[in-house]
Design an enzyme around this catalytic site. Structure first.
Site, mmCIF file in Angstrom:
data_model
loop_
_atom_site.group_PDB
_atom_site.id
_atom_site.type_symbol
_atom_site.label_atom_id
_atom_site.label_comp_id
_atom_site.label_asym_id
_atom_site.label_seq_id
_atom_site.Cartn_x
_atom_site.Cartn_y
_atom_site.Cartn_z
ATOM 1 N N GLN A 119 0.844 -1.204 0.000
ATOM 2 C CA GLN A 119 0.000 0.000 0.000
ATOM 3 C C GLN A 119 0.875 1.248 0.000
ATOM 4 O O GLN A 119 1.129 1.857 1.033
ATOM 5 C CB GLN A 119 -0.892 -0.023 1.257
ATOM 6 C CG GLN A 119 -1.909 1.097 1.315
ATOM 7 C CD GLN A 119 -3.020 0.920 0.310
ATOM 8 O OE1 GLN A 119 -3.929 0.157 0.522
ATOM 9 N NE2 GLN A 119 -2.938 1.660 -0.771
ATOM 10 N N PHE A 120 1.348 1.660 -1.201
ATOM 11 C CA PHE A 120 2.225 2.823 -1.273
ATOM 12 C C PHE A 120 1.503 4.117 -0.909
ATOM 13 O O PHE A 120 2.141 5.107 -0.533
ATOM 14 C CB PHE A 120 2.846 2.945 -2.673
ATOM 15 C CG PHE A 120 1.876 3.373 -3.749
ATOM 16 C CD1 PHE A 120 1.715 4.716 -4.057
ATOM 17 C CD2 PHE A 120 1.138 2.437 -4.455
ATOM 18 C CE1 PHE A 120 0.839 5.123 -5.049
ATOM 19 C CE2 PHE A 120 0.254 2.830 -5.444
ATOM 20 C CZ PHE A 120 0.104 4.176 -5.736
ATOM 21 N N THR A 121 0.176 4.126 -0.980
ATOM 22 C CA THR A 121 -0.568 5.352 -0.669
ATOM 23 C C THR A 121 -0.490 5.716 0.814
ATOM 24 O O THR A 121 -0.891 6.822 1.191
ATOM 25 C CB THR A 121 -2.048 5.226 -1.081
ATOM 26 O OG1 THR A 121 -2.655 4.138 -0.380
ATOM 27 C CG2 THR A 121 -2.175 4.987 -2.574
#
Length: 200
Positions: A119-121
């Site tokens: 989950q890079f966000t």
């Protein structure tokens, strides 16, 4: 004539700040303001779930256990991954059925599943109304790093109880949050040097 003379009155301190100062010689100097340090840590959002699944190119699912969203910072190293793996697996988020005590057992003691989702966000920074993700690790470096995180979990726990999605794919994550319980965990700065002692 008096044999004793009174000492001269102390000279008044010069104030360089209204508050928060410290005296140096005869001057009360203000403390310099410290700028907040940017976050340089691996991040995980851990949710206690009754069930969770990932739908998309591949399908992964677990029953009771932990859904772990993993955010990888551009500065993360193996020690950060070790810290997150160790902490997630040892977080006492579950009730002990034998004693009835809450927050008493970890996912391994319950023999529950772990579902990992990249989950890079989690490292999104709002610039105006648009999110910016420049502090997240680049996809070329993040993919093998994330895969090493999954391997750490499988090597530290039962491999068949550790599931994951597919890196970089558009996925639909379904979950039933149990509680609800959601914890945010950042790798400790000390994890880059030494491992911290675990609470029994």
């Amino acid at each position: 004539m008096s044999l004793f003379t009174s000492p001269p009155p102390p000279s008044p301190l010069t104030l360089s700040a209204v508050s928060g100062g410290r005296a140096y010689g005869g001057t009360l100097a203000a403390h310099p303001r410290k700028r907040p340090r940017p976050i340089r840590a691996m991040r995980a959002v851990v949710q206690r779930v009754a069930a969770a699944s990932v739908e998309g190119k591949i399908v992964s699912e677990i029953g009771p256990g932990l859904l772990v969203l993993v955010g990888i910072h551009e500065s993360d190293t193996d020690s950060d991954a070790d810290y997150i793996c160790r902490k997630v697996l040892n977080m006492r988020l579950f009730t002990n059925d034998s004693t009835g005590r809450h927050w008493d057992q970890n996912v391994m003691q319950k023999n529950y599943g772990v579902l990992l989702v990249s989950q890079f966000t989690l490292y999104g920074i709002m610039k105006g109304n648009k999110p910016d993700f420049h502090v997240a690790m680049s996809p070329q470096k993040a993919k093998p790093f994330y895969e090493s995180v999954v391997d750490r979990f499988r090597n530290s726990y039962k491999p068949d109880l550790v599931k994951d999605g597919i890196f970089g794919a558009m996925m639909k994550v379904n979950l039933i949050n149990d509680g609800p319980v959601t914890m945010q965990l950042d790798s400790s700065p000390s994890s880059k040097n030494t491992a911290d002692l675990e609470e029994p």
